[in-house]
Motif scaffolding. Sequence first.
Motif, PDB file in Angstrom:
ATOM      1  N   UNK A  25      51.921  29.486  44.282  1.00  0.00           N
ATOM      2  CA  UNK A  25      51.656  30.929  44.294  1.00  0.00           C
ATOM      3  C   UNK A  25      51.691  31.451  45.725  1.00  0.00           C
ATOM      4  N   UNK A  26      50.992  30.760  46.619  1.00  0.00           N
ATOM      5  CA  UNK A  26      50.923  31.204  48.017  1.00  0.00           C
ATOM      6  C   UNK A  26      52.295  31.126  48.690  1.00  0.00           C
ATOM      7  N   UNK A  27      53.040  30.091  48.385  1.00  0.00           N
ATOM      8  CA  UNK A  27      54.375  29.954  48.979  1.00  0.00           C
ATOM      9  C   UNK A  27      55.303  31.091  48.574  1.00  0.00           C
ATOM     10  N   UNK A  28      54.971  31.749  47.470  1.00  0.00           N
ATOM     11  CA  UNK A  28      55.818  32.835  46.977  1.00  0.00           C
ATOM     12  C   UNK A  28      55.252  34.215  47.309  1.00  0.00           C
ATOM     13  N   UNK A  29      54.418  34.281  48.306  1.00  0.00           N
ATOM     14  CA  UNK A  29      53.968  35.576  48.808  1.00  0.00           C
ATOM     15  C   UNK A  29      52.785  36.171  48.068  1.00  0.00           C
ATOM     16  N   UNK A  30      52.140  35.358  47.232  1.00  0.00           N
ATOM     17  CA  UNK A  30      50.954  35.839  46.517  1.00  0.00           C
ATOM     18  C   UNK A  30      49.708  35.338  47.258  1.00  0.00           C
ATOM     19  N   UNK A  31      48.785  36.246  47.507  1.00  0.00           N
ATOM     20  CA  UNK A  31      47.563  35.924  48.244  1.00  0.00           C
ATOM     21  C   UNK A  31      46.365  36.004  47.314  1.00  0.00           C
ATOM     22  N   UNK A  32      45.515  34.980  47.337  1.00  0.00           N
ATOM     23  CA  UNK A  32      44.288  34.998  46.525  1.00  0.00           C
ATOM     24  C   UNK A  32      43.284  35.940  47.188  1.00  0.00           C
ATOM     25  N   UNK A  33      42.860  36.981  46.468  1.00  0.00           N
ATOM     26  CA  UNK A  33      41.878  37.920  47.020  1.00  0.00           C
ATOM     27  C   UNK A  33      40.551  37.877  46.260  1.00  0.00           C
ATOM     28  N   UNK A  34      40.481  37.052  45.202  1.00  0.00           N
ATOM     29  CA  UNK A  34      39.229  36.793  44.477  1.00  0.00           C
ATOM     30  C   UNK A  34      39.472  35.560  43.631  1.00  0.00           C
ATOM     31  N   UNK A  35      38.442  34.717  43.486  1.00  0.00           N
ATOM     32  CA  UNK A  35      38.601  33.507  42.671  1.00  0.00           C
ATOM     33  C   UNK A  35      37.248  32.950  42.282  1.00  0.00           C
ATOM     34  N   UNK A  36      37.173  32.393  41.083  1.00  0.00           N
ATOM     35  CA  UNK A  36      36.002  31.598  40.697  1.00  0.00           C
ATOM     36  C   UNK A  36      36.365  30.611  39.599  1.00  0.00           C
ATOM     37  N   UNK A  37      35.553  29.551  39.512  1.00  0.00           N
ATOM     38  CA  UNK A  37      35.708  28.593  38.433  1.00  0.00           C
ATOM     39  C   UNK A  37      34.663  28.912  37.383  1.00  0.00           C
ATOM     40  N   UNK A  38      35.072  28.866  36.120  1.00  0.00           N
ATOM     41  CA  UNK A  38      34.106  29.083  35.044  1.00  0.00           C
ATOM     42  C   UNK A  38      34.580  28.405  33.768  1.00  0.00           C
ATOM     43  N   UNK A  39      33.658  28.294  32.836  1.00  0.00           N
ATOM     44  CA  UNK A  39      33.949  27.688  31.535  1.00  0.00           C
ATOM     45  C   UNK A  39      33.750  28.804  30.507  1.00  0.00           C
ATOM     46  N   UNK A  40      34.831  29.279  29.923  1.00  0.00           N
ATOM     47  CA  UNK A  40      34.767  30.414  29.002  1.00  0.00           C
ATOM     48  C   UNK A  40      33.934  30.084  27.764  1.00  0.00           C
ATOM     49  N   UNK A  41      33.207  31.063  27.275  1.00  0.00           N
ATOM     50  CA  UNK A  41      32.590  30.956  25.949  1.00  0.00           C
ATOM     51  C   UNK A  41      33.655  31.312  24.913  1.00  0.00           C
ATOM     52  N   UNK A  42      33.412  30.927  23.672  1.00  0.00           N
ATOM     53  CA  UNK A  42      34.348  31.268  22.598  1.00  0.00           C
ATOM     54  C   UNK A  42      34.510  32.781  22.507  1.00  0.00           C
ATOM     55  N   UNK A  43      33.417  33.502  22.643  1.00  0.00           N
ATOM     56  CA  UNK A  43      33.476  34.964  22.544  1.00  0.00           C
ATOM     57  C   UNK A  43      34.339  35.565  23.655  1.00  0.00           C
ATOM     58  N   UNK A  44      34.189  35.047  24.872  1.00  0.00           N
ATOM     59  CA  UNK A  44      35.024  35.533  25.989  1.00  0.00           C
ATOM     60  C   UNK A  44      36.504  35.241  25.748  1.00  0.00           C
ATOM     61  N   UNK A  45      36.802  34.024  25.285  1.00  0.00           N
ATOM     62  CA  UNK A  45      38.206  33.658  25.058  1.00  0.00           C
ATOM     63  C   UNK A  45      38.804  34.496  23.937  1.00  0.00           C
ATOM     64  N   UNK A  46      38.040  34.732  22.891  1.00  0.00           N
ATOM     65  CA  UNK A  46      38.525  35.554  21.772  1.00  0.00           C
ATOM     66  C   UNK A  46      38.820  36.972  22.246  1.00  0.00           C
TER      67      UNK A  46
END
Length: 141
Positions: A25-46
Amino acid sequence: MERTFSIIKPDAVQRNLIGAILQRLENNGLTVVAAKMLHLSAQQAEEFYAEHKGRDFYEPLVNYMISGPIIVQVLQGENAIAKNREVMGVTDPSKAAQGTIRADYALSVRENSVHGSDSPESAAREIAFFFTDNEICGRNA
Ligand code: DAT
Ligand code: MG
């Protein structure tokens, strides 16, 4: 400058591909401006994939998306939405262009390693689904 929403999906996080994917992604000119790791709940994924509700792949998609942690991120760059989709490759990795993330890393149509917003409307919705304005560190798009 444009912003898009990206996910490094469970199959990729589980196989230690976070760095390799971010590099693409970065090599193609995309810059990360926000990021986090999380484990989705079923409700969030739905809710996140609500547009696909009723399709035969919806339930297994939701189950897969909650099978392990993911990285959610906002990417910024020129034509970020289209650029991210291009670097990702199409949904089915067997049809994805050579050198794309999905061609090189995806395991199947379902376990296809990455998500990317497909329009300005979905980018806005998906960014707001996971991030507040003050969690985004880039200059104004
Ligand atoms: P994309 O992720 O390329 O935007 P999409 O929005 O059409 O694709 O579908 C969302 C996800 O659902 C996709 O990344 C993987 C899964 N999916 C789509 N079509 C599928 C199919 N025919 N069989 C299994 N999973 C599918
Ligand atoms: Mg999509």
